[in-house]
Enzyme design. Structure first.
Site: not given
Lengths: 660, 660
Positions: A139, A178, A421
């Site tokens: 992303t 993350g 997601e």
């Protein structure tokens, strides 16, 4: 033990333990799960302060500590089966996140599946020994679900046999992964591959980010934490700006696509090969929806059995709030939903494993259906579960708002699934695309199989057109009949969407505009399709259950789930002529009866989820029901209570008083 | 300025400034509001770090600092009008809370209205000079909305002419009052008054909590912070356990009820006198619902105009996400709702002030209706606005989850309204009680007036019984006709609830059980009643608007609001025979047209709310639309970025690597 909650347990009409086995998938699995859970619970290394009392930096610190401990413990105990690791993590994470989550869920699996032999030999040992700690950077600041829009470039330089990675714009900065901010020293970076003057689209590259000795960011790597979020406080979701970062040619993951030394690009054999992980993660999320909602129901229902408030009959003691019809109406349909999603999660898991077997044999035939199903169900279950968690929280009154209830933590950490997601509306439209395609195939005379076979021409012709033209056949007391009604509703709404597209096309707009101008109808159709699948799978699950007591209470839940869905979407069922107005009144009446019928089993039904207090971490949801004394004890530990007088008194309030 | 958002503004068809004046209540009010806002914005004392970057204790500290500054500034600028103070606070608080909030909103007003002359002379100067900093302690650990259940006792001792205050149980500990934990040195404590061996129910007492010199808690006072919450991090919501705390007899607020020196109790003249504040606060909350939703829409709609994603037509540039029908369908009805609630808030404010005038003349006649209306509307608007804020947040995709969007802050701070100042379901049932009572009066031949006059027998007889028995008269393009449809729906659902109670009574259950067994229907009826009131008031507002351009766009919004409500509750409208199936398809079609029609005005409509960037504090909602560069800049300020390498690397990760 609080006497109210003891009485609730005594009143249950079924064997709680047997239902737990069904949820776990067998008595042996329950046993093993509890063994693993007790490893964490009894471990003094995992006793820690409530994360809610810490600052963000302290929370991150605590999470890294826990993750590091966990890695050593898993080795010590010899736990390596993914399901068992998942189980271990579920307890030690509680309602929070793991610092090294993406190393396990994305970095390692990508290395396993996309490295060629030499790469595997080099990178897997580095990653498994945590010398290389990694994340997955896809992303970007300006780009999410639409992968073709990603801007990061990897340009091959044959002179040095290196790729040069760049973030050419602000919007191309990698954003959200993350563990990217502070933890990882490597990332798998998705970038547009340029070689020999041509762009070949998105490919994966292993990019070193920080020195493996000092952890200091490498030249050209601008990396950091993206700042506080709604939840995930423990995780350093990060940004990554690449400024002419050079990596060797061998850092491109080359199991399928390749760039040769001279820059020649070699295409991968199939584009579908990267499909699997996405489908797997979405399937998992469906189970997580059941999980999050089940935890929330456990807290709200236990608390509702010990909380006394107001009065039903004047002069009598304050009743348990679970005796209020409105409270039952809030919580019991959600309890039914939690069971439904847990069963759907089990089903998705099974299907995924079966289809993965087929894929490894080169058979991709079932993948499109699974892809469509997992997309839609991911959206359907995460939306409803998120709303449901908040209903549970508010059903606890003011105290649900306290972090001691755990419900705020469950909400903020779960609700992220609605936008990650695959953003939910986009997911619903992907499912709609499959439904419309299936509908068109059926209209063209193809015979569909699988879950969309209800769209076959022959079946559709049997469908009701309107109330007046046919007798109503739905029996609101019969689950099979209700499954049928949900099916017909889905068929009807797919047809409505398909016709909307046709009408738009007749106005001579393009195919794409016709699609966009029908998007509301398309989402509605997907929604009805998913709802049908859930009701159908819940009903199917009942067939597997032998124990009479358990079968009886689950049947009540399934009926409640189906009828409440009808009441909440009564417009659809009336509009499509599937139900008549008098039948809807019957549905309302029957719902009230089912609530009363479930009342004595409510606490036992949440007990069967078998969440230990350590996993719930909720004062309101305690197994022993002793809520208030523990709330007081919890509050006293609040950091603001470390001193009797907060320093702000001396800094601001006393001076203010002096000035007035 | 981002060119996309500039183009949006150029495309607007109405004068934004004129609409702002309508929202403010006139051109002069807009001017004065902006003057006050600029006082805060230009004030260097109020420039501070984003609260999201601070720990809870730092946030509390910052909030106390700001409150102390504000008090001095308000005096400096001579701002004393409550509306102007409210306006000042709105800017300086942003999306957060004020540390001394309850001193202003509850402590001072209670002193003003419930002190007798001597008490007024003593306490008001102390409170106005902040020597006495106070809060209002009503809610207890085990007791909320049901006031009769409160357990704190104040027992009069004639020997010393003192009240002895006690928290006799764990559940009687005062819990939740804002500012109680660390800030206040006094509280107005609600306690059951015992004198001469008899309990006289709840009364208010001024209880000193902390030394006015040292701020150290007084003997017998156990006071502290209740710990972290979903939001309100800046506020020290507190607990208070009273252990034989003695206060002089004169500390009981004695304007109405009294205890004489010998312990004789003197009753207050009317129980309704304490009613007013509650009604006022609930009315205010309705306006706050509009406010919170308007802010959220501003952020989501501005961001949707600069965010490009995916593709509608292959090969063309990624469109603004506001061009997706699904995005319009999420946001535009919420925009309409925000306008509706703002207008309802204005109306409630006017009614409150009119009725307060009547009450001061001793005329209580309109109070029950206002009480019922404020209860139901508080619940109706806070539920829908809370859900709407989350829809806005998720409509921003992943970035809505970042605290930089401000949407998490808006949500957690607003959603508390659903459970405080009267839990929403209880509120709905209070409104239902009024509706059922009105219905029964009408059935008994009384002629009702006011907002419930639609329940009159004569009107009810004109209502439709079913689709077949009468022609459908609702015109889905005519707002007046839709208001009528909402009215008839409400009438019908009140009747359904009343009949449910009757049927229960026929089963020989008690009145109270019949009520509880019909509670789902009662909430549904209240809901329909409130929905009708909102649609009606929105329509009525249009009549006040002279400007053609503004009238036109607001009419579109009102129609959208009404039609979307019908679509979402289509079951009700079909079931009651108010709409036919073909008409519902018309509604869907019309809704799509209205979305397209509003599209060019969307940004202008949120601009008209006139929230300056400092009030929104949202990177996504910036007026200039320059989102991404500012997100990057915001993220870099994250506390985790203070060091390149977080200490947890040296503490845990390096040692872990060494062990593997």
């Amino acid at each position: 033990m609080n006497p109210d909650i003891t009485r609730e347990r005594e009143n249950a009409t079924f064997n709680v333990e047997k239902l737990t086995h069904i949820l776990d998938g067998g008595i042996e699995k329950t046993k093993r799960r509890r063994e693993i859970e007790s490893l964490v619970i009894s471990d003094p290394d995992f006793q820690s302060e409530d994360l809610n009392f810490l600052s963000r930096s302290e929370r991150y610190d605590a999470a890294v500590k826990k993750s590091a401990q966990m890695i050593l413990k898993l080795r010590e105990y010899g736990i390596s089966d993914p399901e068992e690791i998942y189980c271990y993590k579920s307890v030690f994470r509680g309602n929070h996140q793991e610092a090294l989550g993406l190393h396990f869920s994305m970095f390692l699996p990508t290395l396993y599946t996309q490295c060629n032999k030499e790469q595997f030999k080099k990178w897997v040992p580095l990653a498994e020994s945590f010398k290389a700690m990694g994340t997955y950077a896809q992303t970007e600041l300006g780009h999410g679900t639409h992968l073709r829009g990603l801007e990061t470039t990897a340009t091959y330089d044959p002179a040095t046999q290196e790729f040069v990675l760049n973030s050419p714009t602000i919007t191309s900065i990698k954003w959200w992964p993350g563990g990217l901010g502070k933890t990882s020293n490597h990332a798998i970076v998705l970038a547009q591959l340029h070689t020999q003057g041509k762009c070949h689209g998105l490919h994966a590259f292993i990019v070193p980010l920080r020195s493996m000795n000092t952890h200091i960011p490498l030249p050209g790597v601008v990396v950091g934490d993206i700042g506080p979020k709604f939840g995930f406080d423990e995780v350093d979701n990060g940004y990554l700006k690449l400024e002419n970062v050079r990596i060797p040619r061998e850092h491109m993951l080359m199991k399928y696509a390749k760039v040769e030394a001279d820059g020649t690009y070699v295409k991968p054999p199939s584009a579908k090969l990267t499909y699997g992980t996405m489908v797997f993660i979405r399937s998992m999320i469906v189970g997580e929806a059941g999980h999050a909602l089940a935890k929330s129901c456990t807290i709200a229902i236990r608390y509702s059995s010990v909380r006394h408030q107001s009065e039903i009959r004047p002069g009598e003691p304050e009743p348990q709030i679970m005796d209020y019809q409105t409270q039952q109406y809030k919580l019991f349909p959600l309890l039914a939903t939690a069971y439904a999603y847990k069963f759907v999660g089990q089903y998705m898991n099974q299907v995924y494993h079966r289809i993965t077997g087929d894929i490894s044999q080169g058979d991709f035939s079932e993948l499109p259906e699974l892809h469509a199903l997992s997309a839609g169900l991911k959206a359907f279950t995460t939306w409803t579960a998120s709303e449901g968690i908040e209903v549970c929280r508010m059903a606890c009154g003011g105290h649900g708002y306290s972090r001691c209830s755990a419900l705020p933590d469950i909400y903020v950490n779960f609700v992220a699934t609605c936008t990650y997601e695959g953003e939910n509306t986009v997911m619903m439209l992907q499912t709609a695309r499959f439904l419309i395609k299936s509908y068109q195939q059926a209209s063209a005379g193809h015979q569909l199989s699988g879950i969309v076979s209800y769209l076959n021409e022959s079946e559709r012709r049997l469908q009701p057109q309107s109330v007046s033209s046919r007798p109503t056949v739905v029996n609101v007391n019969d689950l099979a009949s209700l499954v049928e009604a949900y099916k017909l509703r889905a068929a009807k709404l797919v047809e409505v969407a398909a016709k909307s597209i046709q009408q738009e096309l007749q106005k001579r707009v393009s195919q794409e505009d016709a699609w966009n101008n029908s998007a509301i109808d398309l989402v509605r159709a997907s929604n009805a399709h998913c709802h049908y699948v859930v009701v159908k799978l819940f009903a199917a699950k009942l067939g597997e259950i032998g124990d009479t007591g358990v079968h009886s209470v689950l049947s009540t839940l399934a009926l409640l789930y189906a009828l409440q869905g009808i009441q909440q979407n009564s417009g659809d069922f009336l509009q499509t002529g599937l139900l008549s107005v008098p039948q809807l009144s019957q549905v309302s009446q029957r719902l009230k009866e089912l609530l009363a019928q479930l009342r004595p089993n409510a606490v036992a039904l949440v007990d069967a989820f078998d969440y230990c207090d350590e996993m719930l971490n909720s004062v309101l949801g305690r197994y022993d029901g002793n809520v208030y004394e523990h709330m007081f004890e919890w509050a006293r530990r609040s950091p603001l209570n470390k001193t009797e007088v907060h320093e702000s008194y001396h800094k601001y309030l006393k001076p203010l008083q002096a000035k007035l």
